[in-house]
Design an enzyme around this catalytic site. Structure first.
Site, short mmCIF file in Angstrom:
data_model
loop_
_atom_site.label_atom_id
_atom_site.label_comp_id
_atom_site.label_asym_id
_atom_site.label_seq_id
_atom_site.Cartn_x
_atom_site.Cartn_y
_atom_site.Cartn_z
N PHE A 255 -15.51 3.56 7.33
CA PHE A 255 -14.13 3.93 6.99
C PHE A 255 -13.88 3.99 5.49
CE2 PHE A 255 -14.31 -0.68 7.80
CZ PHE A 255 -13.81 -1.17 6.61
N ASN B 27 -2.23 -0.01 6.99
CA ASN B 27 -1.69 -1.29 7.48
C ASN B 27 -0.78 -1.99 6.47
OD1 ASN B 27 -3.63 -2.21 5.75
ND2 ASN B 27 -4.86 -3.25 7.29
N LYS C 61 0.83 -1.21 0.00
CA LYS C 61 0.00 0.00 0.00
C LYS C 61 0.86 1.27 0.00
CE LYS C 61 -3.92 -2.28 2.28
NZ LYS C 61 -4.91 -2.21 3.39
N TYR D 117 -12.29 -1.57 -3.61
CA TYR D 117 -12.83 -1.82 -2.27
C TYR D 117 -14.36 -1.64 -2.22
CZ TYR D 117 -8.28 -2.27 0.05
OH TYR D 117 -7.05 -2.71 0.48
N GLU E 243 -9.34 -9.86 -8.23
CA GLU E 243 -8.42 -8.76 -7.91
C GLU E 243 -7.20 -8.78 -8.83
OE1 GLU E 243 -9.71 -8.66 -3.17
OE2 GLU E 243 -7.66 -9.24 -3.72
N HIS F 174 -2.16 -5.46 1.49
CA HIS F 174 -3.43 -6.14 1.24
C HIS F 174 -3.18 -7.61 0.96
CE1 HIS F 174 -7.37 -7.06 -0.56
NE2 HIS F 174 -6.70 -7.66 -1.52
P1 DAT Z 1 -8.09 -6.82 5.47
O1 DAT Z 1 -7.27 -5.81 4.71
O2 DAT Z 1 -7.32 -7.37 6.66
O3 DAT Z 1 -8.67 -7.89 4.60
P2 DAT Z 1 -10.76 -5.66 5.54
O4 DAT Z 1 -10.99 -6.36 4.24
O5 DAT Z 1 -11.74 -5.87 6.64
O6 DAT Z 1 -9.30 -6.02 6.14
O7 DAT Z 1 -10.67 -4.10 5.30
C1 DAT Z 1 -9.99 -3.59 4.15
C2 DAT Z 1 -9.14 -2.42 4.58
O8 DAT Z 1 -9.97 -1.38 5.09
C3 DAT Z 1 -8.17 -2.71 5.71
O9 DAT Z 1 -6.96 -3.29 5.26
C4 DAT Z 1 -7.95 -1.34 6.29
C5 DAT Z 1 -9.31 -0.71 6.15
N1 DAT Z 1 -10.10 -0.88 7.39
C6 DAT Z 1 -10.74 -1.99 7.78
N2 DAT Z 1 -11.36 -1.82 8.96
C7 DAT Z 1 -11.09 -0.54 9.32
C8 DAT Z 1 -11.43 0.29 10.44
N3 DAT Z 1 -12.21 -0.19 11.43
N4 DAT Z 1 -10.98 1.55 10.47
C9 DAT Z 1 -10.21 2.04 9.45
N5 DAT Z 1 -9.85 1.33 8.38
C10 DAT Z 1 -10.28 0.06 8.31
MG MG Z 2 -10.10 -7.85 3.12
#
Ligand code: DAT
Ligand code: MG
Length: 140
Positions: free
Chosen positions: A57, A112, A9, A49, A126, A115
């Site tokens: 978020f 974070n 990222k 996304y 994807e 991905h």
């Molecule tokens: P992951 O990337 O672990 O698969 P996800 O698919 O639930 O997690 O969410 C996609 C991305 O969205 C994640 O990498 C960071 C962001 N995200 C998820 N939950 C969040 C939150 N509670 N607050 C801020 N950003 C968040």
């Molecule tokens: Mg995810």
């Protein structure tokens, strides 16, 4: 063999951690099948996304993912999807297991570092978002 799709990222690129993270990935046994440096726009980040469109978020996520260049890659390994999720750790780096990429390098749940696809089916979708069929042919 299974494939997964990862994105280093914009925070990973800004922190000059591309090499460190790819080193972890290769040492864990993943082959890099395809890789590029690119930049998402708010529209393309929003499309990638789209599943999170209703989440609070979402706006922040789209802004972050389009804030600078990123490095998408197709990776190949036995059990790639699940093993890669284990390698990167929990979404929130504060909850991620010791030694995982997010625990080592990420600052927050929103930023974070990396991905990883959540299923083989989504990995294929994807991969097609970033790479043509020709770019995704494994040659080594
Ligand atoms: P992951 O990337 O672990 O698969 P996800 O698919 O639930 O997690 O969410 C996609 C991305 O969205 C994640 O990498 C960071 C962001 N995200 C998820 N939950 C969040 C939150 N509670 N607050 C801020 N950003 C968040
Ligand atoms: Mg995810």
């Amino acid at each position: 063999m299974e494939r997964t799709l990862t994105i280093l990222k914009p925070d990973c690129v800004r922190k000059q951690l591309i090499g460190a993270v790819i080193d972890k990935i290769e040492r864990a046994g993943f082959r890099v099948v395809a890789m590029k440096k690119t930049r998402l726009t708010p529209d393309t980040a929003g499309e990638f996304y789209a599943v999170h469109r209703e989440r609070p978020f979402y706006g922040e996520l789209v802004e972050f993912m389009s804030s600078g260049p990123c490095v998408p890659m197709i990776l190949e390994k036995d059990n790639a999807v699940a093993d890669f999720r284990t390698l990167i750790g929990a979404t929130d780096p504060a909850q991620a297991d010791a030694g995982t990429i997010r625990q080592l390098y990420a600052d927050s749940k929103g930023e974070n570092i990396i991905h990883g696809s959540d299923s083989a089916e989504n990995a294929a979708i994807e991969a097609g978002f970033f790479f043509s069929a020709e770019e995704a042919v494994r040659v080594n």
